[in-house]
Design an enzyme around this catalytic site. Structure first.
Site: not given
Length: 352
Positions: A90, A103, A114, A117, A337
């Protein structure tokens, strides 16, 4: 066939010389790739037909296929790219006042695990090559050009997409070299390139020596117990080692390291945590980006109340810290993300 974007200009010069071609041609080829953004070797019109045919026989440079895209109400754009092996990554194009920030991803998935995430939920597949990283920037600049927009308006790059950039150190450094090549590459200023890390201490120190880009550290806690619970990397590189490395990080005198702090309700968002954060970062040339947690399916973590975020920020400002609340962009298109990728999986599309 090899991906030409994986070649540095020096690599290409050596390859050309072995084929009996004068090595200065590498500079011409790079200008076509990165400044004129061509999509075919035949468009490199100041190269002879024989050289163009030689390049076409050995190289390709179209290594991304757009699998999905979404546009937010705030005009943030999220791209899902398919790589030549079928894997997906992505990239997010973020509109700013007078420019764009991209990004980019550095890995397929992420191994850091994490807790907050979504990318981590899918696990780690592989590192990206330098060419696959560079291609994200080059391709999005081409998108802008096709809209009759100045591709140079894409002037900022942040390594904050899928993956841990410093876990793919060599390829990221090579990509940065092309991105910041002001003669033949993509011509980004190093001060407009930011590498984010969860805290890989040896690579932080190496990054400071290797290039003059900005560093962002995902911190998210003020004590080792909480940070280790949120971020397993802290078991290997606890906060004392991490912050010592940040103090030693090579950067220009006026620069500061950005510390990203995701505020999670009931975990790290109290006034006491704010005071601890001030004391923790006092020895470091630091600025703080506060980010309200963006919940995703399957997590029990919750976003803080807006008033909690406001209070936390004010406590930092009252202690003369440089701090902001980073505005959330693209929330309506799952721009965090890993969320577009997860959405595609839920549609039944195999993307691993």
């Amino acid at each position: 066939m090899e991906n030409l974007l994986n070649y540095t200009r020096e690599d290409l010069s050596r390859w050309l010389e072995k084929k009996g071609v004068r090595p200065f041609r590498s500079g011409q080829i790079f200008k076509w790739l990165y400044l004129k953004l061509v999509d075919d070797f035949d468009q490199m019109t100041d190269l002879g037909k024989d050289l163009r045919a030689l390049l076409a026989d050995h190289f390709y440079f179209d290594c991304l296929t757009l699998a999905d895209t979404q546009v937010s109400a705030d005009t943030t754009e999220k791209y899902l790219f398919q790589l030549t092996d079928g894997a997906h990554i992505e990239s997010v194009l973020i509109p700013e006042k007078d420019h764009f920030t991209l990004c980019v991803s550095s890995q397929v998935g992420c191994a850091m695990n994490c807790r907050f995430c979504l990318t981590a939920k899918g696990g780690w597949k592989r590192n990206l090559t330098a060419g696959e990283i560079i291609a994200q920037v080059r391709t999005v600049r081409m998108f802008l050009a096709h809209r009759n927009m100045d591709p140079q308006k894409l002037s900022n790059v942040v390594f904050m997409g899928m993956g841990e950039p410093l876990a793919n150190y060599d390829q990221v450094i090579q990509a940065i070299a092309v991105i910041t090549d002001t003669d033949f590459g993509l011509k980004f200023s190093p001060r407009r390139v930011t590498v984010s890390t969860c805290g890989l201490v040896p690579e932080i120190l190496e990054l400071g020596k290797a290039c003059a880009v900005n560093l962002a550290v995902s911190l998210n806690a003020t004590d080792d117990e909480t940070r280790s619970w949120l971020m397993p990397v802290n078991n290997t590189y606890p906060m004392t080692r991490l912050l010592t490395a940040c103090q030693q990080f090579t950067m220009k005198p006026r620069n500061k390291i950005t510390f990203e702090y995701i505020l999670i309700k009931g975990v790290n968002d109290s006034p006491a945590h704010a005071g601890q954060l001030v004391r923790l970062l006092f020895p470091v040339r630091a600025k703080v980006n506060l980010i309200a947690f963006n919940p995703h399916p399957g997590t029990r973590l919750k976003a803080p109340d807006p008033e909690t975020v406001k209070t936390f920020l004010q406590l930092l400002l009252d202690k003369n810290m440089t701090a902001i609340v980073r505005k959330s962009k693209g929330a309506d298109i799952l721009a965090a993300c890993g969320q577009l990728q997860a959405q595609q999986k839920n549609k039944g599309i195999e993307i691993d």
